[in-house]
Design an enzyme around this catalytic site. Structure first.
Site, short mmCIF file in Angstrom:
data_model
loop_
_atom_site.label_atom_id
_atom_site.label_comp_id
_atom_site.label_asym_id
_atom_site.label_seq_id
_atom_site.Cartn_x
_atom_site.Cartn_y
_atom_site.Cartn_z
N TYR A 101 46.58 37.96 40.88
CA TYR A 101 46.51 37.99 39.42
C TYR A 101 45.15 38.51 38.96
O TYR A 101 45.07 39.39 38.10
CB TYR A 101 46.77 36.60 38.85
CG TYR A 101 46.88 36.54 37.35
CD1 TYR A 101 48.05 36.93 36.70
CD2 TYR A 101 45.82 36.10 36.57
CE1 TYR A 101 48.16 36.88 35.32
CE2 TYR A 101 45.91 36.05 35.19
CZ TYR A 101 47.08 36.44 34.57
OH TYR A 101 47.19 36.39 33.20
N ALA B 160 42.99 40.34 40.58
CA ALA B 160 42.84 41.75 40.93
C ALA B 160 43.60 42.64 39.96
O ALA B 160 43.10 43.68 39.51
CB ALA B 160 43.32 41.98 42.36
#
Length: 258
Positions: free
Chosen positions: A154, A156
């Protein structure tokens, strides 16, 4: 009516923030195109808007499929004549220890949260260039700026959304296309309802203790409301923000200030 006769496309319009802002735009006079993979959710949002005599188009769509995205863009253009605002709101979130995160979870999260926004931006830019410009609003997150444990995919993906937003904003500013990102903190959405047990395990809390825990960590002492998200989206969509582009705006009640 702030958005009278404007056409707004919203991904993730079947529930949560996407559904709420679709209703807000309709109440401000906009023609609204609702996109989501959740057909039941789309039907619910469409029904709510239709009850207030709003002008609405709904399409079930996989936002990670370029052909589907551009087909919908073409349909919206044929029906409404323009795409003035495109809101990339669809997303997924999975809280899981790093070493337990499978390639499947990683790939799906990046596909929906980042590739889906990339395709949405491509489609929006394509049609906005034909009609003199517009505003694209991408949903990132405070997690795109400040990482959290067990949130690798998430975080990233949402950091990637900020990079995507800024790159597209620079390239298409001369074409009168503004592109901004919103970085919300905690908003109690159906997404949070699905992952609250996993977050409770992460913090050694009971599920019912999670939201009070968040409130204690936020300077304003509460989580964000739907209307507060919608008001920022409306501002970025309108000419009131005509000199703002390439920004990743925090909406965190003071919990993030950079």
């Amino acid at each position: 009516m702030l958005m009278k006769n404007k056409t707004i496309v919203i991904t993730g319009a079947g529930s949560g923030i996407g559904a709420h802002i679709a209703k807000m735009f309709s109440n401000e006079g906009a023609k609204v195109a609702l996109l989501d993979i959740d057909e039941d959710g789309l039907n619910n949002t469409e029904t709510a808007i239709s009850k207030t005599n709003g002008i609405v188009l709904k399409k079930k769509i996989d936002i990670t499929d370029k052909k589907e995205v551009f087909t919908v863009g073409d349909t919206v253009m044929k029906k409404f004549g323009s795409i003035d605002v495109w809101v990339n709101c669809a997303g997924i979130s999975i809280i899981i220890p790093f070493l337990d995160c499978s390639e499947e979870i990683w790939d799906k999260t990046l596909a929906v949260n980042l590739k889906g926004m990339f395709l949405g931006c491509q489609c929006a830019v394509t049609y906005m260039m034909q009609t003199g410009g517009g505003s694209i609003i991408n949903f990132s997150s405070q997690s795109g700026k400040k990482a959290g444990a067990r949130y690798q995919a998430y975080c990233a993906s949402k950091a990637g959304v900020i990079g995507l937003t800024q790159s597209v904003a620079v390239e298409f500013a001369p074409a009168n296309i503004r592109v901004n990102a919103i970085c919300p903190g905690v908003v109690k959405t159906p997404m949070w309802d699905k992952q609250i047990n996993d977050y409770a395990k992460k913090r050694n809390l009971k599920p019912e203790e999670v939201m009070p825990y968040f409130c204690k960590t936020i300077p304003m002492g509460r989580v964000c409301e739907y209307d507060e998200v919608g008001n920022l989206v409306m501002f970025l969509a309108s000419n009131k923000s005509s000199y703002i582009t390439g920004q990743a705006i925090n909406l965190t009640g003071g919990s993030l200030m950079s």
